[in-house]
Design a protein around this motif. Structure first.
Motif, PDB file in Angstrom:
ATOM      1  N   GLN A  44       0.834  -1.179   0.000  1.00 44.43           N
ATOM      2  CA  GLN A  44       0.000   0.000   0.000  1.00 44.43           C
ATOM      3  C   GLN A  44       0.884   1.249   0.000  1.00 44.43           C
ATOM      4  O   GLN A  44       1.717   1.411   0.879  1.00 44.43           O
ATOM      5  N   VAL A  45       0.671   2.109  -0.957  1.00 45.83           N
ATOM      6  CA  VAL A  45       1.444   3.336  -1.068  1.00 45.83           C
ATOM      7  C   VAL A  45       0.902   4.359  -0.080  1.00 45.83           C
ATOM      8  O   VAL A  45      -0.310   4.605  -0.021  1.00 45.83           O
ATOM      9  N   ARG A  46       1.805   4.963   0.652  1.00 48.08           N
ATOM     10  CA  ARG A  46       1.368   5.887   1.679  1.00 48.08           C
ATOM     11  C   ARG A  46       2.416   6.957   1.943  1.00 48.08           C
ATOM     12  O   ARG A  46       3.618   6.701   1.877  1.00 48.08           O
ATOM     13  N   LEU A  47       1.950   8.154   2.234  1.00 48.63           N
ATOM     14  CA  LEU A  47       2.788   9.245   2.688  1.00 48.63           C
ATOM     15  C   LEU A  47       2.333   9.631   4.081  1.00 48.63           C
ATOM     16  O   LEU A  47       1.135   9.709   4.345  1.00 48.63           O
ATOM     17  N   TYR A  96      -0.478  11.041  -4.848  1.00 48.28           N
ATOM     18  CA  TYR A  96      -0.418  10.562  -3.478  1.00 48.28           C
ATOM     19  C   TYR A  96      -0.377  11.705  -2.489  1.00 48.28           C
ATOM     20  O   TYR A  96       0.328  12.692  -2.700  1.00 48.28           O
ATOM     21  N   TRP A  97      -1.105  11.547  -1.415  1.00 45.16           N
ATOM     22  CA  TRP A  97      -1.202  12.566  -0.374  1.00 45.16           C
ATOM     23  C   TRP A  97      -1.126  11.954   1.013  1.00 45.16           C
ATOM     24  O   TRP A  97      -1.639  10.862   1.250  1.00 45.16           O
ATOM     25  N   GLY A  98      -0.484  12.685   1.900  1.00 48.72           N
ATOM     26  CA  GLY A  98      -0.516  12.314   3.299  1.00 48.72           C
ATOM     27  C   GLY A  98      -1.754  12.890   3.954  1.00 48.72           C
ATOM     28  O   GLY A  98      -2.524  13.627   3.335  1.00 48.72           O
ATOM     29  N   MET A 100       6.353   2.143  -1.940  1.00 47.85           N
ATOM     30  CA  MET A 100       7.073   2.311  -3.188  1.00 47.85           C
ATOM     31  C   MET A 100       8.166   3.344  -2.992  1.00 47.85           C
ATOM     32  O   MET A 100       8.161   4.069  -1.998  1.00 47.85           O
ATOM     33  N   ARG A 101       9.069   3.404  -3.928  1.00 43.83           N
ATOM     34  CA  ARG A 101      10.131   4.401  -3.871  1.00 43.83           C
ATOM     35  C   ARG A 101       9.679   5.685  -4.556  1.00 43.83           C
ATOM     36  O   ARG A 101       9.109   5.660  -5.647  1.00 43.83           O
TER      37      ARG A 101
END
Length: 126
Positions: A1-4, A115-117, A27-28
């Motif tokens: 899961q991609v996350r910031l 993508y957002w935190g 992810m990088r």
């Protein structure tokens, strides 16, 4: 899961400094453009600072934070930091980290970022 995930916000007095951190996971983000936005209730989310993928060669700041804020890559956290100096009450806002892959180029628009935190609150008292 991609996350910031942002951290480092807090309550400070005018003139103080804070260092915000954005850590990526899933992810990088090395070759993504990354940016900081901020938002206050009733206002649009606005661009604060951004950095391109190419070792920080492309760096952009909003006019009202230039010379006070500094964005930099945080390789260890797979993200970016934002150093906030000489904070003013008008800097009070929720600060969000964002990332986009397209060309790895900084964009000033919220819609450009994938993508957002969830944000970290910065409150500056006078």
């Amino acid at each position: 899961q991609v996350r910031l995930s942002e951290s480092g916000g807090g309550l400070v007095q005018a003139g103080a400094s804070l260092r915000l951190s954005c850590a990526g996971s899933g992810m990088r983000f090395d070759y993504y453009a990354m940016a900081w936005f901020r938002q206050t209730p009733g206002s649009e989310r606005e661009f604060v600072a951004g950095i391109g993928w190419s070792n920080g060669e492309q760096i952009r700041y909003a006019d009202n934070v230039k010379d006070r804020f500094t964005i930099s890559r945080d390789k260890a956290k797979n993200g970016v930091d934002l150093q906030l100096n000489q904070l003013k009450p008008e800097d009070t806002a929720m600060y969000y980290c964002a990332a986009r892959s397209t060309s790895g180029v900084v964009s000033f628009f919220t819609g450009s970022y994938t993508y957002w935190g969830l944000g970290t609150q910065v409150t500056v008292s006078s």
